[in-house]
Design a protein around this motif. Structure first.
Motif, mmCIF file in Angstrom:
data_model
loop_
_atom_site.group_PDB
_atom_site.id
_atom_site.type_symbol
_atom_site.label_atom_id
_atom_site.label_comp_id
_atom_site.label_asym_id
_atom_site.label_seq_id
_atom_site.Cartn_x
_atom_site.Cartn_y
_atom_site.Cartn_z
ATOM 1 N N ASN A 220 1.024 -1.111 0.017
ATOM 2 C CA ASN A 220 -0.050 0.012 0.085
ATOM 3 C C ASN A 220 0.718 1.036 0.011
ATOM 4 O OD1 ASN A 220 0.571 0.789 2.791
ATOM 5 N ND2 ASN A 220 -0.751 -0.852 3.388
ATOM 6 N N LYS A 221 0.281 2.343 -0.044
ATOM 7 C CA LYS A 221 0.930 3.581 -0.296
ATOM 8 C C LYS A 221 1.916 3.954 0.944
ATOM 9 C CE LYS A 221 -2.394 6.198 -1.446
ATOM 10 N NZ LYS A 221 -3.212 7.557 -1.940
ATOM 11 N N ARG A 222 1.503 3.494 2.191
ATOM 12 C CA ARG A 222 2.161 3.718 3.262
ATOM 13 C C ARG A 222 3.402 2.887 3.576
ATOM 14 N NH1 ARG A 222 -2.695 4.739 3.207
ATOM 15 N NH2 ARG A 222 -3.263 2.537 3.927
ATOM 16 N N SER A 223 3.439 1.880 2.793
ATOM 17 C CA SER A 223 4.550 0.779 3.099
ATOM 18 C C SER A 223 5.768 1.216 2.953
ATOM 19 C CB SER A 223 4.307 -0.447 2.066
ATOM 20 O OG SER A 223 3.219 -1.138 2.277
ATOM 21 N N THR A 224 6.895 0.881 3.417
ATOM 22 C CA THR A 224 8.057 1.329 2.983
ATOM 23 C C THR A 224 8.840 0.683 2.002
ATOM 24 O OG1 THR A 224 9.220 -0.308 4.388
ATOM 25 C CG2 THR A 224 8.714 1.680 5.664
ATOM 26 N N LEU A 225 10.038 1.575 1.499
ATOM 27 C CA LEU A 225 10.684 0.945 0.224
ATOM 28 C C LEU A 225 11.081 -0.562 0.652
ATOM 29 C CD1 LEU A 225 11.931 0.765 -2.638
ATOM 30 C CD2 LEU A 225 13.761 2.120 -1.477
ATOM 31 N N GLN A 226 11.506 -0.583 1.924
ATOM 32 C CA GLN A 226 11.915 -2.036 2.329
ATOM 33 C C GLN A 226 11.115 -3.139 2.285
ATOM 34 O OE1 GLN A 226 12.895 -2.386 6.830
ATOM 35 N NE2 GLN A 226 14.616 -3.740 6.130
ATOM 36 N N ASN A 227 9.622 -2.675 2.741
ATOM 37 C CA ASN A 227 8.898 -3.733 2.662
ATOM 38 C C ASN A 227 8.431 -4.126 1.191
ATOM 39 O OD1 ASN A 227 5.334 -3.802 2.524
ATOM 40 N ND2 ASN A 227 6.440 -5.229 4.289
ATOM 41 N N ALA A 228 8.636 -3.140 0.160
ATOM 42 C CA ALA A 228 8.360 -3.339 -1.341
ATOM 43 C C ALA A 228 9.299 -4.260 -1.710
ATOM 44 C CB ALA A 228 8.380 -2.165 -1.944
ATOM 45 N N ALA A 239 7.587 -6.510 -10.765
ATOM 46 C CA ALA A 239 6.883 -5.237 -10.305
ATOM 47 C C ALA A 239 6.117 -5.768 -9.154
ATOM 48 C CB ALA A 239 5.917 -4.945 -11.470
ATOM 49 N N ALA A 240 5.572 -4.478 -8.190
ATOM 50 C CA ALA A 240 4.835 -4.701 -7.053
ATOM 51 C C ALA A 240 3.602 -3.664 -7.467
ATOM 52 C CB ALA A 240 5.356 -4.085 -5.726
ATOM 53 N N CYS A 241 2.336 -4.127 -7.137
ATOM 54 C CA CYS A 241 1.147 -3.439 -7.396
ATOM 55 C C CYS A 241 0.752 -2.792 -6.115
ATOM 56 C CB CYS A 241 0.018 -4.312 -7.622
ATOM 57 S SG CYS A 241 0.217 -4.747 -9.502
ATOM 58 N N VAL A 242 0.593 -1.196 -6.023
ATOM 59 C CA VAL A 242 0.139 -0.570 -5.116
ATOM 60 C C VAL A 242 -1.412 -0.470 -4.900
ATOM 61 C CG1 VAL A 242 0.425 1.772 -3.710
ATOM 62 C CG2 VAL A 242 2.088 0.850 -5.331
ATOM 63 N N VAL A 243 -1.920 -0.928 -3.964
ATOM 64 C CA VAL A 243 -3.393 -1.128 -3.822
ATOM 65 C C VAL A 243 -3.872 -0.430 -2.657
ATOM 66 C CG1 VAL A 243 -5.275 -2.893 -3.762
ATOM 67 C CG2 VAL A 243 -3.164 -3.327 -5.149
ATOM 68 N N GLU A 244 -5.289 -0.167 -2.958
ATOM 69 C CA GLU A 244 -6.101 0.527 -1.799
ATOM 70 C C GLU A 244 -7.546 -0.026 -2.036
ATOM 71 O OE1 GLU A 244 -5.144 2.265 0.744
ATOM 72 O OE2 GLU A 244 -2.991 2.586 0.039
ATOM 73 N N LYS A 245 -8.105 -0.588 -0.980
ATOM 74 C CA LYS A 245 -9.474 -1.130 -1.162
ATOM 75 C C LYS A 245 -9.673 -1.806 -2.443
ATOM 76 C CE LYS A 245 -11.248 2.527 1.671
ATOM 77 N NZ LYS A 245 -12.226 3.654 1.769
ATOM 78 N N ASN A 246 -8.666 -2.897 -2.613
ATOM 79 C CA ASN A 246 -8.704 -3.824 -4.041
ATOM 80 C C ASN A 246 -8.541 -2.963 -5.201
ATOM 81 O OD1 ASN A 246 -9.151 -6.174 -2.106
ATOM 82 N ND2 ASN A 246 -11.359 -5.546 -2.381
ATOM 83 N N HIS A 247 -8.324 -1.936 -5.216
ATOM 84 C CA HIS A 247 -8.035 -1.118 -6.534
ATOM 85 C C HIS A 247 -6.731 -0.605 -6.601
ATOM 86 C CE1 HIS A 247 -12.486 -0.871 -6.557
ATOM 87 N NE2 HIS A 247 -12.476 -0.694 -7.634
ATOM 88 N N LEU A 248 -6.290 -0.824 -7.888
ATOM 89 C CA LEU A 248 -4.949 -0.557 -8.218
ATOM 90 C C LEU A 248 -4.765 1.107 -8.521
ATOM 91 C CD1 LEU A 248 -1.998 -1.637 -9.156
ATOM 92 C CD2 LEU A 248 -2.771 -0.950 -11.641
ATOM 93 N N ILE A 270 12.046 5.822 3.095
ATOM 94 C CA ILE A 270 11.439 6.212 1.840
ATOM 95 C C ILE A 270 9.970 5.191 1.702
ATOM 96 C CG2 ILE A 270 11.374 5.806 -0.675
ATOM 97 C CD1 ILE A 270 14.539 5.892 -0.305
ATOM 98 N N SER A 271 8.988 5.877 1.545
ATOM 99 C CA SER A 271 7.619 5.477 1.382
ATOM 100 C C SER A 271 7.260 5.124 0.051
ATOM 101 C CB SER A 271 6.665 6.250 2.013
ATOM 102 O OG SER A 271 6.453 7.502 1.337
ATOM 103 N N VAL A 272 6.400 4.112 -0.269
ATOM 104 C CA VAL A 272 6.131 3.427 -1.651
ATOM 105 C C VAL A 272 5.333 4.770 -2.320
ATOM 106 C CG1 VAL A 272 4.143 2.320 -2.609
ATOM 107 C CG2 VAL A 272 5.736 1.388 -0.801
ATOM 108 N N ASP A 273 4.679 5.636 -1.986
ATOM 109 C CA ASP A 273 3.824 6.701 -2.796
ATOM 110 C C ASP A 273 4.964 7.620 -2.878
ATOM 111 O OD1 ASP A 273 4.266 8.094 -0.037
ATOM 112 O OD2 ASP A 273 2.455 8.965 0.266
ATOM 113 N N GLU A 274 6.324 7.740 -2.509
ATOM 114 C CA GLU A 274 7.182 8.509 -3.319
ATOM 115 C C GLU A 274 7.870 8.065 -4.475
ATOM 116 O OE1 GLU A 274 10.167 10.356 -0.302
ATOM 117 O OE2 GLU A 274 9.197 8.875 1.243
ATOM 118 N N ILE A 275 7.800 6.717 -4.709
ATOM 119 C CA ILE A 275 8.642 6.063 -5.831
ATOM 120 C C ILE A 275 7.782 5.461 -6.695
ATOM 121 C CG2 ILE A 275 10.633 5.862 -4.270
ATOM 122 C CD1 ILE A 275 9.933 2.816 -4.547
ATOM 123 N N MET A 276 6.355 5.166 -6.377
ATOM 124 C CA MET A 276 5.613 4.628 -7.355
ATOM 125 C C MET A 276 5.052 5.549 -8.670
ATOM 126 S SD MET A 276 1.594 4.818 -5.464
ATOM 127 C CE MET A 276 0.655 6.027 -5.511
#
Length: 329
Positions: A220-228, A239-248, A270-276
């Motif tokens: 999800n968007k709040r995940s860290t880069l490490q988690n990704a 690739a990894a999909c960034v998902v919120e409530k089952n929607h990409l 670094i958070s996912v939403d910074e690099i996605m």
């Protein structure tokens, strides 16, 4: 200049001369093709309720096998019959009413002359691709297509080269014209070539090959880069999909990870939403593989090799499809 160099030049000159003579023979045959005669040949070959039986001997037999194969793959059932074996049992492949295609460069092949009345007794209509129009077979067949050549292409002028090319080309012309008559399109062609890439692209759907949610990296968007990185290591699809409530809502690719690791920041900060990449290109699961391939190849400014797959009704994320999946590798 060395002897080898001289020989090489002579050989390439001969090769070009042969090809040019065959090309000239094809041009002559195309110009001499008569509309009414060719149309009548197609009429007879379309009459059969079963198949077209193609027959010839020697080099004409080799051409005949190729023509039969081309007819089969383009919507006209066909089979090759060796004329000598025909009278020793193989005639059973000929069903009453099957149209027949004779191939003979001489126009006087004894095996075909012997076979003609036998096939007539079985209701056959016969089209000939003949190298001599003033010949016994030309007087026996229902329609004779002119496959004559002024001379063969080899330096001796005796090897079936130009004549082989013309007979084969007439077979291709028949096959292609019959495709038009039958309304045989790319989708129909794919059905006879399901193992080829064209068949895969037209017949198979994204839903047949994509990787479902439990096989892909999801964050999800709040995940860290490490988690990704951890998730993408568990599911190494690129690739990894960034998902919120089952929607990409975005996607992270291997390239995004490499660029992010060059930043002067702690990977845990670094958070996912910074690099996605937000609003990535997607494909519906109901799309054909050919449609998915086109989306990947035509993406600007550069092609891509992976697509998130969505449900057509709900637009919810279903999984990922890669270029490798489309090509079956």
């Amino acid at each position: 200049m060395s002897t080898n160099s001289t020989g090489s030049l002579l050989e390439i000159d001969e090769a070009r001369r042969v090809m040019e003579k065959e090309s000239s023979a094809l041009e002559k045959a195309a110009r001499s093709l008569e509309e009414k005669t060719f149309s009548k040949a197609l009429d007879l070959l379309m009459e059969t309720k079963h198949k077209v039986v193609v027959t010839g001997i020697g080099k004409s037999g080799h051409v005949g096998k190729k023509i039969a194969a081309t007819l089969c793959s383009t919507g006209t059932p066909a089979a090759f019959l060796h004329p000598s074996e025909a009278v020793h049992g193989d005639l059973g492949i000929h069903q009453t009413g099957d149209s027949t295609l004779f191939l003979s460069n001489s126009g006087s092949t004894p095996e075909l002359l012997f076979l003609e009345p036998v096939l007539r007794s079985r209701g056959a209509r016969i089209v000939g691709i003949l190298g001599k129009m003033n010949s016994p077979l030309a007087n026996k067949v229902d329609v004779a297509l002119d496959a004559s050549v002024d001379e063969e292409a080899d330096h001796l002028g005796i090897v079936p080269t130009a004549s082989f090319a013309v007979a084969s080309s007439l077979g291709d012309a028949i096959s292609s014209a019959l495709m038009i008559r039958r309304g045989f399109n790319a989708n129909e062609y794919a059905k006879t070539h399901p193992a080829g890439q064209l068949g895969r692209n037209l017949i198979l759907r994204v839903s047949d090959v994509f990787h479902p949610l439990d096989k892909i990296a999801i964050v999800n968007k709040r995940s860290t880069l490490q988690n990704a990185v951890i998730e993408m290591s568990k599911h190494p699809l690129g690739a990894a999909c960034v998902v919120e409530k089952n929607h990409l809502v975005g996607i992270i690719t291997d390239g995004d990870l490499r660029r992010a690791l060059q930043l002067d920041k702690n990977i845990k900060e670094i958070s996912v939403d910074e690099i996605m990449s937000s609003g990535p290109i997607t494909i519906f699961s109901s799309a054909s593989l050919g449609e998915a391939l086109e989306v990947m190849e035509k993406r600007q400014p550069s092609p891509i090799s992976i697509l998130p797959v969505l449900d057509e009704q709900s637009s919810e994320l279903l999984g990922l499809v890669r270029l490798h999946d489309i090509y079956g590798s």
